[in-house]
Design an enzyme around this catalytic site. Sequence first.
Site, PDB file in Angstrom:
ATOM      1  N   LYS A  32       0.835  -1.196   0.000  1.00 46.44           N
ATOM      2  CA  LYS A  32       0.000   0.000   0.000  1.00 46.44           C
ATOM      3  C   LYS A  32       0.870   1.246   0.000  1.00 46.44           C
ATOM      4  O   LYS A  32       1.783   1.390   0.817  1.00 46.44           O
ATOM      5  CB  LYS A  32      -0.911   0.043   1.233  1.00 46.44           C
ATOM      6  CG  LYS A  32      -1.905   1.217   1.201  1.00 46.44           C
ATOM      7  CD  LYS A  32      -2.511   1.508   2.564  1.00 46.44           C
ATOM      8  CE  LYS A  32      -1.671   2.525   3.336  1.00 46.44           C
ATOM      9  NZ  LYS A  32      -2.366   3.062   4.534  1.00 46.44           N
ATOM     10  N   ASP A  59      -3.720   4.344  -1.735  1.00 45.83           N
ATOM     11  CA  ASP A  59      -4.745   4.695  -0.746  1.00 45.83           C
ATOM     12  C   ASP A  59      -4.732   6.197  -0.484  1.00 45.83           C
ATOM     13  O   ASP A  59      -4.195   6.667   0.516  1.00 45.83           O
ATOM     14  CB  ASP A  59      -4.492   3.917   0.544  1.00 45.83           C
ATOM     15  CG  ASP A  59      -5.605   4.098   1.563  1.00 45.83           C
ATOM     16  OD1 ASP A  59      -6.730   4.434   1.159  1.00 45.83           O
ATOM     17  OD2 ASP A  59      -5.337   3.902   2.767  1.00 45.83           O
ATOM     18  N   LYS A  61      -7.760   8.036  -0.810  1.00 48.23           N
ATOM     19  CA  LYS A  61      -9.104   8.384  -0.329  1.00 48.23           C
ATOM     20  C   LYS A  61      -9.640   9.651  -1.021  1.00 48.23           C
ATOM     21  O   LYS A  61     -10.011  10.631  -0.362  1.00 48.23           O
ATOM     22  CB  LYS A  61      -9.098   8.560   1.184  1.00 48.23           C
ATOM     23  CG  LYS A  61      -8.662   7.309   1.942  1.00 48.23           C
ATOM     24  CD  LYS A  61      -8.656   7.550   3.444  1.00 48.23           C
ATOM     25  CE  LYS A  61      -8.250   6.298   4.207  1.00 48.23           C
ATOM     26  NZ  LYS A  61      -6.835   5.933   4.012  1.00 48.23           N
ATOM     27  N   ASP A  64     -13.709  14.821  -3.648  1.00 48.78           N
ATOM     28  CA  ASP A  64     -13.738  16.171  -4.201  1.00 48.78           C
ATOM     29  C   ASP A  64     -14.907  16.234  -5.185  1.00 48.78           C
ATOM     30  O   ASP A  64     -15.718  15.298  -5.254  1.00 48.78           O
ATOM     31  CB  ASP A  64     -12.408  16.492  -4.897  1.00 48.78           C
ATOM     32  CG  ASP A  64     -12.041  17.978  -4.815  1.00 48.78           C
ATOM     33  OD1 ASP A  64     -12.906  18.812  -5.160  1.00 48.78           O
ATOM     34  OD2 ASP A  64     -10.906  18.289  -4.405  1.00 48.78           O
ATOM     35  N   THR A 119     -11.649   3.227  10.389  1.00 46.94           N
ATOM     36  CA  THR A 119     -11.556   2.334  11.547  1.00 46.94           C
ATOM     37  C   THR A 119     -11.029   3.041  12.791  1.00 46.94           C
ATOM     38  O   THR A 119     -11.040   2.460  13.881  1.00 46.94           O
ATOM     39  CB  THR A 119     -10.665   1.120  11.225  1.00 46.94           C
ATOM     40  OG1 THR A 119      -9.422   1.572  10.686  1.00 46.94           O
ATOM     41  CG2 THR A 119     -11.345   0.201  10.224  1.00 46.94           C
ATOM     42  N   ARG A 207       1.738  -1.248  10.936  1.00 43.72           N
ATOM     43  CA  ARG A 207       2.686  -1.215  12.050  1.00 43.72           C
ATOM     44  C   ARG A 207       3.034  -2.577  12.653  1.00 43.72           C
ATOM     45  O   ARG A 207       4.203  -2.781  13.013  1.00 43.72           O
ATOM     46  CB  ARG A 207       2.164  -0.232  13.114  1.00 43.72           C
ATOM     47  CG  ARG A 207       2.392   1.217  12.697  1.00 43.72           C
ATOM     48  CD  ARG A 207       1.608   2.220  13.528  1.00 43.72           C
ATOM     49  NE  ARG A 207       0.202   2.262  13.147  1.00 43.72           N
ATOM     50  CZ  ARG A 207      -0.661   3.179  13.584  1.00 43.72           C
ATOM     51  NH1 ARG A 207      -0.246   4.132  14.403  1.00 43.72           N
ATOM     52  NH2 ARG A 207      -1.918   3.158  13.179  1.00 43.72           N
TER      53      ARG A 207
END
Length: 230
Positions: A32, A59, A61, A64, A119, A207
């Site tokens: 990603k 990614d 997002k 607009d 999330t 992570r």
Amino acid sequence: MAAQLIVALDLPRKEDALVLARELQGAVPWCKVGMELFTLAGPDIIRELHDLGFHVFLDMKFYDIPHTVAQAVKAAAAAGAELLTLHCQGGERMCSEARIAADSYGSKAPRLFGVTALTSFGPGEMPGISADPSDFALELAGKARGWGLDGVVCSGHEAARIKASCQGLRCLCPGIRPAGADTDDQQRIMTPARAVQAGADFLVVGRPILKAPSPAGAARAIQAEMQAAV
């Protein structure tokens, strides 16, 4: 399609991301590229990850006006992104124009996934929205297929309900944490095994892999857990 692992290369330097990617070669199918890495490295990072043998999930997002998002989708497709995200809250016209823009790339059209509820949100934390995050995610997912999206981004907690009520819609789930791992800033988390059992098609892990003594080993362990859960 068996669930696939995506490793989030959320690192502060392009060089660090490429070092990690080389360590993960052969261990995972997807990487990603998120806001941090794309801002640091630009679209060339997508090509460089392709050259290392990875599929690339961009990614960003997008959210607009419809024309701007459509142009951004074209730029992402031209750069080689195979899967990308936009916000379902952009509405039907924005999502539909994004689909048209993606399809103009024919066989190289990226898959479009709509963000439902992040999330990191817990109950009562979404500004201006009184609905529970899980209920709000289900509501948006119910519209996503008709708007031309291939799937949605949701927590593992929503995946089973979405898959049951939205036939053919894929679920990409961030907030995945192996048992005992730190939750960091995530709220609606789930283990890899439970997410697969709930019907997740893609699991995004950052992570817990990036901070592991052996990132490749951590990635393989997560994938073993995913396979055992099928």
